[in-house]
Design a protein around this motif. Structure first.
Motif, mmCIF file in Angstrom:
data_model
loop_
_atom_site.group_PDB
_atom_site.id
_atom_site.type_symbol
_atom_site.label_atom_id
_atom_site.label_comp_id
_atom_site.label_asym_id
_atom_site.label_seq_id
_atom_site.Cartn_x
_atom_site.Cartn_y
_atom_site.Cartn_z
ATOM 1 N N HIS A 73 0.853 -1.194 0.000
ATOM 2 C CA HIS A 73 0.000 0.000 0.000
ATOM 3 C C HIS A 73 0.885 1.238 0.000
ATOM 4 C CE1 HIS A 73 0.777 -0.704 4.274
ATOM 5 N NE2 HIS A 73 0.286 0.477 4.608
ATOM 6 N N HIS A 75 1.466 3.823 2.143
ATOM 7 C CA HIS A 75 1.907 4.560 3.338
ATOM 8 C C HIS A 75 3.422 4.771 3.353
ATOM 9 C CE1 HIS A 75 -1.739 3.965 6.228
ATOM 10 N NE2 HIS A 75 -1.818 5.077 5.553
ATOM 11 N N ASP A 77 5.661 4.497 5.647
ATOM 12 C CA ASP A 77 6.533 3.521 6.312
ATOM 13 C C ASP A 77 6.612 2.210 5.526
ATOM 14 O OD1 ASP A 77 3.848 3.157 6.996
ATOM 15 O OD2 ASP A 77 4.336 2.110 8.847
ATOM 16 N N HIS A 78 6.123 2.228 4.288
ATOM 17 C CA HIS A 78 6.287 1.095 3.369
ATOM 18 C C HIS A 78 7.012 1.545 2.109
ATOM 19 C CE1 HIS A 78 3.576 -1.621 5.680
ATOM 20 N NE2 HIS A 78 3.379 -0.444 6.259
ATOM 21 N N HIS A 166 -7.497 -0.446 5.461
ATOM 22 C CA HIS A 166 -6.331 0.263 6.016
ATOM 23 C C HIS A 166 -6.043 1.490 5.143
ATOM 24 C CE1 HIS A 166 -2.620 0.863 8.160
ATOM 25 N NE2 HIS A 166 -1.971 0.904 7.020
ATOM 26 N N ASP A 185 -0.380 -3.938 5.790
ATOM 27 C CA ASP A 185 -1.060 -3.536 7.020
ATOM 28 C C ASP A 185 -2.540 -3.914 6.990
ATOM 29 O OD1 ASP A 185 1.372 -2.531 7.759
ATOM 30 O OD2 ASP A 185 0.786 -0.424 7.697
HETATM 31 ZN ZN LIG Z 1 0.014 1.386 6.547
#
Ligand SMILES: [Zn+2]
Ligand SMILES: [Zn+2]
Length: 250
Positions: A73, A75, A77-78, A166, A185
């Motif tokens: 996805h 985000h 932190d990915h 999410h 997530d």
């Molecule tokens: Zn996430």
């Protein structure tokens, strides 16, 4: 306690063909290898970039063997080191079409704030993020969008199941040849905000009810290695993980 030099490297070897970057499981980035070629699944935090050559060497491959970086996805932190990998190593970055704008930074994060938290794990998460350059994560300038049900033509041939909630474009990636399901997530096994362990709805989820409902889309999948974006590997089966997420609730 005496720390053996190879201790943290060994801890990152999940199974033959599956390695995890990072000395702990706060934020996960995975390397999968098939026939001498590599796909990266999620890019964690920017600081992981420097760990990649050593980790690939442990797998018997090099950066030149990395064919794709697939995001579960959009985000931050990915995304981590994704843009740097794309720019410096010409590795294409894939993301579900519904999260493409989020990965590019064209739309704001749909998450509705922090939710419940405990101070110690939260501080640990922010400190970890700060040390690893997360506040300076570059957005991904160019992404290749994939759709629900696609089988990606990259090493490991991950098959996409859209599990929105999410984020709108959250996807689970099933790599049958490695008996692995990367859930991003869609759920986590460690909540960075509360420190709670076990399968549960991940922090920073935009729509928790939808996230829980979406998990029924994974009902028919089996995988010995269930690998979340945050927390340790889950080996108790997909069905039991989903049952625990549902019983923990939103
Ligand atoms: Zn996430
Ligand atoms: Zn995450």
């Amino acid at each position: 306690m005496k720390v053996e030099p190879n201790e943290h490297r060994a801890a990152m070897n999940i199974a033959p063909g599956i390695h995890r970057i990072g000395t702990n499981s706060i934020v996960n980035s995975y390397l999968i290898e098939e026939a001498g070629e590599v796909t990266i699944i999620d890019a964690g935090v920017p600081g992981y970039f420097d760990d990649i050559p050593r980790e690939l060497e442990a797998m018997g491959v090099t950066v030149g063997d990395v064919r794709a970086l697939v995001l579960t996805h959009g985000h931050g932190d990915h995304i981590g080191y994704a843009e740097r990998m794309r720019r410096e190593n010409k590795v294409p970055v894939f993301v579900h079409e519904a999260d493409a704008a989020l990965a590019r930074g064209d739309v704001p994060n749909p998450a509705k704030g922090l939710g419940p938290f405990r101070l110690a794990p939260l501080i640990g998460f922010f400190w970890f993020s700060l040390r690893n350059g997360a506040s300076r994560t570059p957005q991904v300038k160019e992404v290749t969008a994939y759709g629900d049900g696609a089988t990606l033509d990259v090493p490991g041939s991950p098959r996409v199941t859209l599990v929105p909630g999410h984020t709108p474009g959250s996807a689970a990636l099933h790599v049958a040849s490695l008996d692995a399901l990367f859930v991003g997530d869609a759920f986590c096994t460690y909540a960075v905000t509360t420190g709670r362990r076990g399968p549960q709805v991940a922090p920073f989820t935009a729509d928790a009810d939808q996230a829980i409902a979406s998990l029924s889309r994974l009902d028919d999948l089996a995988a010995g290695h269930v690998l979340p974006g945050h927390g340790d590997e889950w080996t108790g089966g997909v069905a039991e993980a989903i049952r625990q997420v549902r019983s923990a609730g939103r």
